[in-house]
Design a protein around this motif. Structure first.
Motif, PDB file in Angstrom:
ATOM      1  N   TRP A  24      -9.232  -1.626   2.907  1.00 33.25           N
ATOM      2  CA  TRP A  24     -10.070  -0.938   1.926  1.00 33.25           C
ATOM      3  C   TRP A  24     -10.649   0.353   2.488  1.00 33.25           C
ATOM      4  O   TRP A  24     -10.849   1.322   1.748  1.00 33.25           O
ATOM      5  CB  TRP A  24     -11.166  -1.867   1.425  1.00 33.25           C
ATOM      6  CG  TRP A  24     -10.596  -3.030   0.680  1.00 33.25           C
ATOM      7  CD1 TRP A  24     -10.659  -4.344   1.027  1.00 33.25           C
ATOM      8  CD2 TRP A  24      -9.810  -2.971  -0.529  1.00 33.25           C
ATOM      9  NE1 TRP A  24      -9.970  -5.116   0.121  1.00 33.25           N
ATOM     10  CE2 TRP A  24      -9.443  -4.303  -0.846  1.00 33.25           C
ATOM     11  CE3 TRP A  24      -9.386  -1.945  -1.365  1.00 33.25           C
ATOM     12  CZ2 TRP A  24      -8.679  -4.609  -1.963  1.00 33.25           C
ATOM     13  CZ3 TRP A  24      -8.625  -2.257  -2.479  1.00 33.25           C
ATOM     14  CH2 TRP A  24      -8.281  -3.564  -2.767  1.00 33.25           C
ATOM     15  N   ILE A  36      -7.873   2.897   2.056  1.00 33.96           N
ATOM     16  CA  ILE A  36      -7.725   3.277   0.645  1.00 33.96           C
ATOM     17  C   ILE A  36      -8.850   4.228   0.232  1.00 33.96           C
ATOM     18  O   ILE A  36      -8.611   5.248  -0.431  1.00 33.96           O
ATOM     19  CB  ILE A  36      -7.717   2.029  -0.253  1.00 33.96           C
ATOM     20  CG1 ILE A  36      -6.439   1.223  -0.007  1.00 33.96           C
ATOM     21  CG2 ILE A  36      -7.821   2.425  -1.731  1.00 33.96           C
ATOM     22  CD1 ILE A  36      -6.385  -0.077  -0.771  1.00 33.96           C
ATOM     23  N   ILE A  72       0.835  -1.196   0.000  1.00 31.37           N
ATOM     24  CA  ILE A  72       0.000   0.000   0.000  1.00 31.37           C
ATOM     25  C   ILE A  72       0.872   1.249   0.000  1.00 31.37           C
ATOM     26  O   ILE A  72       0.629   2.202  -0.757  1.00 31.37           O
ATOM     27  CB  ILE A  72      -0.923   0.011   1.234  1.00 31.37           C
ATOM     28  CG1 ILE A  72      -1.878  -1.175   1.177  1.00 31.37           C
ATOM     29  CG2 ILE A  72      -1.712   1.322   1.310  1.00 31.37           C
ATOM     30  CD1 ILE A  72      -2.779  -1.288   2.392  1.00 31.37           C
TER      31      ILE A  72
END
Length: 232
Positions: A205, A208, A128
């Motif tokens: 998620w 993100i 990430i």
């Protein structure tokens, strides 16, 4: 160096973590001032910090904290040096002399804001950060993005921009860094390490989507006033 740099560290119930980062700063042989903005709700953290302060002249003040934006601003209000470095309590600097080298670059290049790359200590979520580091580098050409975990500001510029937006509950670091002129911003080829706690707590998620939402709403200040369940 103590005439050039002050380090501000926001802290909440992270006494042991702050002690760790203070030890890392000492190992870098920095002669600087450190201000801790503490918003802990347990007495143990404050007692630990005060004990360390008594043993280490480097820690010049322990001030009232709050949300990250408020804590950083409270600490910065006491800064008298030309540069101020904002560090999070869960940041680890493994490269010797990293801070002094970054400061030398900021001074030599007359930069208003300087940051670095990031990785996780356990390497679990490095993919990430690899994506983020690329996006950060590209976006720096038109919209600087410095992570609050490591923001080296020229104090004059920080104050001229009004500091961190205290109404912002999230991404206050992005809001402020985006105001810096691209030619006065630099991403150093240095690495700061952090824990995986944010990813473990909120999920990959979620993080993100939060990052993407911040970028898409960069011209919508009201979006940042909602914490989007980040602090739950």
């Amino acid at each position: 160096m103590n005439k050039q740099l002050t380090i501000v560290i926001p802290c909440k119930n992270e006494g042991r973590g702050v002690i760790d980062i203070l030890k890392l700063i000492r190992r870098q042989q920095l002669d600087c001032q450190v201000i801790i903005a503490d918003s802990s709700d347990d007495e143990g953290t404050l007692l630990l910090l005060k004990k360390y302060q008594q043993a280490t002249p480097m820690v010049t003040k322990i001030v009232k904290g709050g949300f990250p934006s408020v804590a950083r601003n409270n600490g910065a209000s006491f800064v008298k040096t030309p540069y101020v470095l904002f560090l999070d309590a869960d940041i680890y600097l493994q490269e010797p002399n990293m801070i002094s080298r970054c400061l030398a670059t900021a001074i030599g290049g007359d930069y208003d804001l300087l940051t670095c790359k990031f990785k996780t200590l356990d390497g679990k979520y490095d993919w990430i950060f690899q994506v983020f580091n690329i996006v950060q580098k590209i976006s720096s050409l038109f919209t600087p993005f410095a992570v609050g975990g490591f923001m080296l500001f020229k104090t004059e510029t920080f104050k001229a921009l009004g500091g961190f937006d205290e109404e912002a509950k999230i991404a206050e670091d992005y809001l402020l860094s985006s105001k810096v002129r691209p030619n006065k911003f630099k991403v150093m080829n240095k690495v700061a390490y952090t824990t995986s706690r944010r990813f473990e707590k909120k999920g990959v998620w979620y993080m993100i989507k939060l990052m993407l939402g911040s970028w898409l709403n960069k011209n919508n200040p009201d979006w940042f006033k909602n914490d989007h369940n980040y602090w739950k």
